[in-house]
Design a protein around this motif. Structure first.
Motif, PDB file in Angstrom:
ATOM      1  N   ALA A 271       0.751  -1.080   0.142  1.00  0.00           N
ATOM      2  CA  ALA A 271      -0.013  -0.192  -0.168  1.00  0.00           C
ATOM      3  C   ALA A 271       0.810   1.092   0.101  1.00  0.00           C
ATOM      4  O   ALA A 271       0.582   2.183  -0.707  1.00  0.00           O
ATOM      5  CB  ALA A 271      -0.917  -0.060   1.207  1.00  0.00           C
ATOM      6  N   ASN A 272       2.030   1.211   0.846  1.00  0.00           N
ATOM      7  CA  ASN A 272       2.848   2.153   0.633  1.00  0.00           C
ATOM      8  C   ASN A 272       3.634   2.519  -0.502  1.00  0.00           C
ATOM      9  O   ASN A 272       3.473   3.817  -1.354  1.00  0.00           O
ATOM     10  CB  ASN A 272       4.073   2.332   1.714  1.00  0.00           C
ATOM     11  N   VAL A 273       3.852   1.604  -1.344  1.00  0.00           N
ATOM     12  CA  VAL A 273       4.511   1.523  -2.650  1.00  0.00           C
ATOM     13  C   VAL A 273       3.299   2.040  -3.672  1.00  0.00           C
ATOM     14  O   VAL A 273       3.752   2.792  -4.503  1.00  0.00           O
ATOM     15  CB  VAL A 273       4.868   0.332  -3.090  1.00  0.00           C
ATOM     16  N   GLU A 274       1.965   1.539  -3.353  1.00  0.00           N
ATOM     17  CA  GLU A 274       1.010   2.120  -4.447  1.00  0.00           C
ATOM     18  C   GLU A 274       0.716   3.579  -4.037  1.00  0.00           C
ATOM     19  O   GLU A 274       0.446   4.180  -5.193  1.00  0.00           O
ATOM     20  CB  GLU A 274      -0.129   1.418  -4.019  1.00  0.00           C
ATOM     21  N   GLY A 275       0.536   3.902  -2.733  1.00  0.00           N
ATOM     22  CA  GLY A 275       0.528   5.483  -2.570  1.00  0.00           C
ATOM     23  C   GLY A 275       1.460   6.228  -3.158  1.00  0.00           C
ATOM     24  O   GLY A 275       1.425   6.969  -3.761  1.00  0.00           O
ATOM     25  N   SER A 276       2.821   5.832  -3.022  1.00  0.00           N
ATOM     26  CA  SER A 276       3.927   6.499  -3.371  1.00  0.00           C
ATOM     27  C   SER A 276       3.922   6.646  -4.948  1.00  0.00           C
ATOM     28  O   SER A 276       4.122   7.643  -5.641  1.00  0.00           O
ATOM     29  CB  SER A 276       5.241   5.915  -2.977  1.00  0.00           C
ATOM     30  N   LYS A 277       3.810   5.318  -5.662  1.00  0.00           N
ATOM     31  CA  LYS A 277       3.786   5.466  -7.193  1.00  0.00           C
ATOM     32  C   LYS A 277       2.640   6.491  -7.613  1.00  0.00           C
ATOM     33  O   LYS A 277       2.640   7.260  -8.724  1.00  0.00           O
ATOM     34  CB  LYS A 277       3.827   3.999  -7.872  1.00  0.00           C
ATOM     35  N   ASN A 278       1.476   6.426  -7.094  1.00  0.00           N
ATOM     36  CA  ASN A 278       0.216   7.080  -7.498  1.00  0.00           C
ATOM     37  C   ASN A 278       0.584   8.676  -7.392  1.00  0.00           C
ATOM     38  O   ASN A 278       0.646   9.399  -8.365  1.00  0.00           O
ATOM     39  CB  ASN A 278      -1.063   7.006  -6.441  1.00  0.00           C
TER      40      ASN A 278
END
Length: 407
Positions: free
Chosen positions: A325-332
């Motif tokens: 989820a952190n990676v997804e938020g970061s990438k977004n």
């Protein structure tokens, strides 16, 4: 809640930068090419000058102490975080870049990354206010609007997810609550820097036991509930690796479960109210596009500091859900500014693209949020090291993103 606690704290990370008033300036004295040296140790925090000229200001922080430390630039009220760089290991150096408006500030360091910090000193910025103009300003404004929409959407999904999770927990349906725990947290983990900018809201929602004890706070939120749902074995230790898990702790009774559940629901409702408020809109406008790029950096730092060590979800072993989820938020956040950043530094964007792709590929070997992840404890040391190396490989170009979008 103090409305001064704006989103200007968003995304503290290596090489992070913060736009103080939605502005881009020419490089003045004290800019990235003429960085201010900061000497930090366990008892002091000395900046080599107490003044700078408005515009881009960079701090190069060297940690000569024995503890991991952080460096802060605080607003005049001493509460609002204007810029922050964290996880500066002993003997290491990291940089913080801000675009500073004229005014009075404070600098300080926080050895051990807990407590009130050391070496608080006055810092002033002189000169004229800086402003953006032209097509770049329009692109940046659109980017901020897109990021605001993403944050609101995640929190809007978090609210009912927390309601369902808490209902299962308070009803004693622990099997269901355990299934919902990592899925619910994913919404929060994608936008966590927003809550972290609001004083004590993130500690109430998401502090680990070891953090709450270290800061003398009442332990509430997700991880207090987590310990009830995954009752530790009699020989288990807390996340500090020393304290017996059962020391001064007992599973919550029905009344306590109700209280912890109600508190989490109320805290998430407060977060929801904030992201739909004028204060949130104003804070994003003040922070500008750097708020978004710093969010990308800060969320990756969340992975590096809590998830990769396995300390975040100590009882449940669901760290990989938070990791993803952190990676997804970061990438977004990165994707929102990607096209703009590409006009400034195409090679940098390509390196960041590659870093996300490699990290996502490695994570997919262990599952997904939708299909489920293996327990973090099942990963081998080599697998954990691979993830750590990939995080570091992505962090290096990502740390340059804010500087690129501010040029």
């Amino acid at each position: 809640m103090n409305p001064q606690r704006a989103l200007l704290a968003l995304g503290a990370a290596a090489g992070s930068a913060l736009l103080l008033a939605g502005c881009v300036a020419n490089t003045p004295d004290g800019a990235a090419g003429d960085a201010l040296a900061v000497s930090a140790d366990d008892t002091s925090c000395a900046v080599d000058t107490a003044t700078a000229t408005s515009g881009t200001v960079a701090f190069d922080v060297t940690n000569g102490g024995s503890q991991v430390t952080e460096f802060y630039l605080l607003a005049e009220d001493g509460l609002r975080i204007v810029g922050e760089v964290e996880n500066i290991a002993p003997g290491a150096s990291r940089s913080l870049t801000v675009v500073a408006q004229p005014g009075d500030y404070f600098t300080l360091c926080k050895p051990g990354m807990v407590g009130e910090g050391v070496g608080r000193a006055a810092f002033s910025v002189t000169g004229d206010a800086v402003a953006i103009s032209g097509e770049d300003a329009e692109v940046k404004e659109q980017s901020v609007a897109l990021y605001a929409a993403f944050v609101k959407d995640q929190v809007e999904q978090l609210v009912p997810a927390v309601d369902e999770f808490v209902a299962a927990y308070t009803d004693g349906d622990d099997d269901t609550a355990r299934e919902l725990f990592p899925l619910t947290r994913a919404f929060y983990e994608r936008i966590e820097p927003v809550a972290e900018s609001l004083g004590d809201l993130d500690p109430r929602i998401d502090y680990r036991e070891v953090d709450a004890v270290a800061e003398g706070l009442d332990w509430t939120g997700f991880h207090r509930i987590e310990k009830d749902l995954w009752v530790p074995a009699e020989d288990a230790l807390n996340a500090d690796g020393e304290t017996p898990a059962w020391q001064d702790w007992e599973p919550s009774d029905d009344a306590q479960r109700a209280a912890y559940g109600e508190q989490l629901v109320a805290d998430v409702a407060e977060l929801n109210d904030y992201v739909h408020s004028d204060d949130f809109t104003a804070a994003l406008a003040d922070g500008g596009i750097a708020t978004i790029s710093n969010g990308a950096i800060g969320l990756l730092d969340e992975v590096a500091t809590g998830k990769i060590s396995g300390e975040e979800d100590w009882w449940s072993g669901t760290d990989l859900y938070d990791f993803q989820a952190n990676v997804e938020g970061s990438k977004n956040a990165f994707e929102i500014v990607r096209d703009f950043a590409q006009t400034k530094d195409d090679d940098l964007v390509a390196a960041i693209d590659d870093g996300y792709a490699d990290l996502e590929t490695a994570l997919a070997q262990h599952g997904s949020i939708d299909s489920g992840f293996v327990s973090y404890g099942e990963l081998t040391d080599d697998e954990k090291r691979e993830l750590s190396d990939l995080i570091n490989a992505l962090a290096e170009p990502l740390s340059q993103l804010t500087v690129a979008v501010l040029e």
